[in-house]
Enzyme design. Structure first.
Site, short mmCIF file in Angstrom:
data_model
loop_
_atom_site.label_atom_id
_atom_site.label_comp_id
_atom_site.label_asym_id
_atom_site.label_seq_id
_atom_site.Cartn_x
_atom_site.Cartn_y
_atom_site.Cartn_z
N MET A 77 10.11 24.83 -0.12
CA MET A 77 9.35 23.99 -1.01
C MET A 77 9.94 23.10 -1.89
O MET A 77 9.62 21.80 -1.97
CB MET A 77 8.08 24.72 -1.81
CG MET A 77 7.25 23.89 -2.50
SD MET A 77 5.79 24.65 -3.69
CE MET A 77 4.99 25.24 -2.45
N LYS A 112 0.71 -1.12 0.07
CA LYS A 112 0.06 0.06 -0.01
C LYS A 112 0.82 1.23 -0.07
O LYS A 112 2.19 1.26 0.27
CB LYS A 112 -0.79 0.09 1.11
CG LYS A 112 -0.06 0.06 2.60
CD LYS A 112 -1.04 0.10 3.46
CE LYS A 112 -0.33 0.05 5.15
NZ LYS A 112 -1.33 -0.01 6.13
N TYR A 137 14.06 31.72 4.21
CA TYR A 137 12.95 32.32 4.42
C TYR A 137 12.72 32.62 5.99
O TYR A 137 13.05 31.76 6.87
CB TYR A 137 11.60 31.28 4.19
CG TYR A 137 11.22 31.46 2.73
CD1 TYR A 137 10.92 32.53 2.04
CD2 TYR A 137 11.14 30.29 2.08
CE1 TYR A 137 10.75 32.43 0.61
CE2 TYR A 137 10.86 30.12 0.77
CZ TYR A 137 10.50 31.28 -0.06
OH TYR A 137 10.34 31.23 -1.41
N ARG A 146 -9.63 0.17 15.39
CA ARG A 146 -9.81 0.64 14.42
C ARG A 146 -10.70 0.34 13.34
O ARG A 146 -11.44 1.19 13.06
CB ARG A 146 -8.32 0.73 13.95
CG ARG A 146 -7.78 2.01 12.72
CD ARG A 146 -6.44 1.79 12.59
NE ARG A 146 -6.03 0.75 11.93
CZ ARG A 146 -4.64 0.22 11.45
NH1 ARG A 146 -3.65 1.14 11.39
NH2 ARG A 146 -4.42 -0.75 10.81
#
Length: 369
Positions: A313, A38, A264, A136
């Site tokens: 990013m 998965k 940044y 779950r």
């Protein structure tokens, strides 16, 4: 291994085979093996991983959702595929593509029976999930009579297996809880068998269960993270080999003077003369902002280089002040050193999260020989 010339995720299929054989070596010869593929095979490449495991003789695959199984079928995978968390809206395509659902609630059981009847199925293979403590997904033990009543005189489906999932098999401090789950599952399995002529096979163990509770392997085991090189234990990790290595290169080098800032929000301020390198990888590639500001290091020519400032990013900056390197040199984000587990732990997360977060825009390169 070839040196990286851009950001790549190397997928080492030789290491995958090593891990598969290591885990198989923990099992009885007759125990089936399910490979969990998965989430793009834990962030790598589900098709390539499944093709390799199919050649190695894996008995089953598991995916989370129907579209993941469809992708494997489109790639020619013939091995049975268990869908762990199917949604009713996808039941028709699930049947059309010969995928096998986990039925985990009264609602899902009823809805699958309706679709199977509509599509005129007979003895379609399904797997019934029981909740033994993870809380779950799954039926409760006292749902057995309800399940069997729904199946009575119905020919559309056949219960191929019943299974459950351990909550803390990697944590030996939770051994008593895990043993309780094993006892509960045994009780469910015995009751299910006693009340029906269907004799489904049983499976409970995940990777850590294979390692810590081999006596509970039943008819099949399921391994995900272990196949990719991690056993939730440092000693086991040393026996396994990482399948995924994330590499990039140095794009540019800067000489920074005292008091200058980097990145940044001016998150890093130089305390002296320093040298920084910019790498073409960032949070859009799966290296999140939580790894910035000195928390985490990467490997540059065998030496640790801290990530400084905020992760961007598409870029991160690292401190290479005392490292002999140049623009174009390879940088290992994680692999052997640091491992994905070591890298992830610097931000209090786990290898699973880091591996599955690597963006699909990162080029995959396969090591097969």
């Amino acid at each position: 291994m070839p040196k990286a010339a851009e950001t790549v995720l190397e997928i080492n299929l030789i290491n995958l085979e090593h891990n598969y054989r290591y885990l198989k070596g923990k099992l009885k010869p007759e125990t089936k093996f399910l490979g969990v593929v998965k989430a793009f095979a834990y962030g790598s490449d589900s098709v390539k991983i499944a093709q390799k495991l199919e050649k190695l003789g894996v008995d089953y695959f598991a995916v989370a959702y129907v579209h993941e199984g469809v992708q494997l079928r489109d790639a020619g995978i013939k091995t049975p595929i268990l869908v762990l968390h199917p949604q009713a809206v996808n039941f028709k395509i699930l049947i059309e593509r010969c995928l096998e659902p986990s039925l985990y609630s009264p609602k899902i059981l009823k809805e699958f029976l309706e679709v199977a009847k509509e599509l005129q199925q007979k003895d379609y293979p399904v797997h019934v999930k029981f909740n033994t403590g993870l809380n779950r997904l799954g039926f409760w033990e006292n749902d057995i009579n309800f399940i069997l009543e729904k199946l009575d005189n119905r020919s559309e489906i056949q219960v191929t297996s019943i299974f459950s999932h351990l909550a803390a098999s990697e944590d030996l401090k939770e051994k008593e809880f895990t043993l309780k789950q094993i006892r509960n599952f045994k009780k469910i399995a015995q009751e299910f068998d006693k009340k029906t002529d269907q004799k489904p096979f049983k499976h409970l163990l995940n990777t850590s269960g294979i390692i810590n509770y081999p006596e509970a392997q039943f008819d099949m085991v399921r391994s995900g993270i272990g196949l990719y090189g991690f056993g939730n234990d440092a000693e086991i990790d040393s026996q396994l080999k990482p399948v995924a290595t994330l590499k990039t290169i140095i794009s540019q080098i800067h000489k920074i003077e005292p008091g200058e800032t980097v990145g940044y929000n001016r998150a890093f301020t130089s305390e002296g003369y320093q040298i920084t390198a910019t790498l073409p990888i960032g949070h859009a590639d799966g290296i999140g902002r939580q790894y910035g500001n000195g928390k985490t290091y990467v490997n540059v020519n065998g030496q640790k280089a801290a990530i400084i400032g905020n992760v961007c990013m598409d870029m991160i900056m690292i401190d290479i002040t005392n490292i002999d390197c140049k623009e174009g040199d390879e940088v290992v984000i994680f692999g052997d050193n640091p491992s994905a587990e070591e890298f992830a732990s610097t931000s209090k997360t786990i290898s699973y999260e880091l591996l599955t977060s690597i963006s699909q825009r990162v080029k995959r390169v396969f090591i097969e020989s």
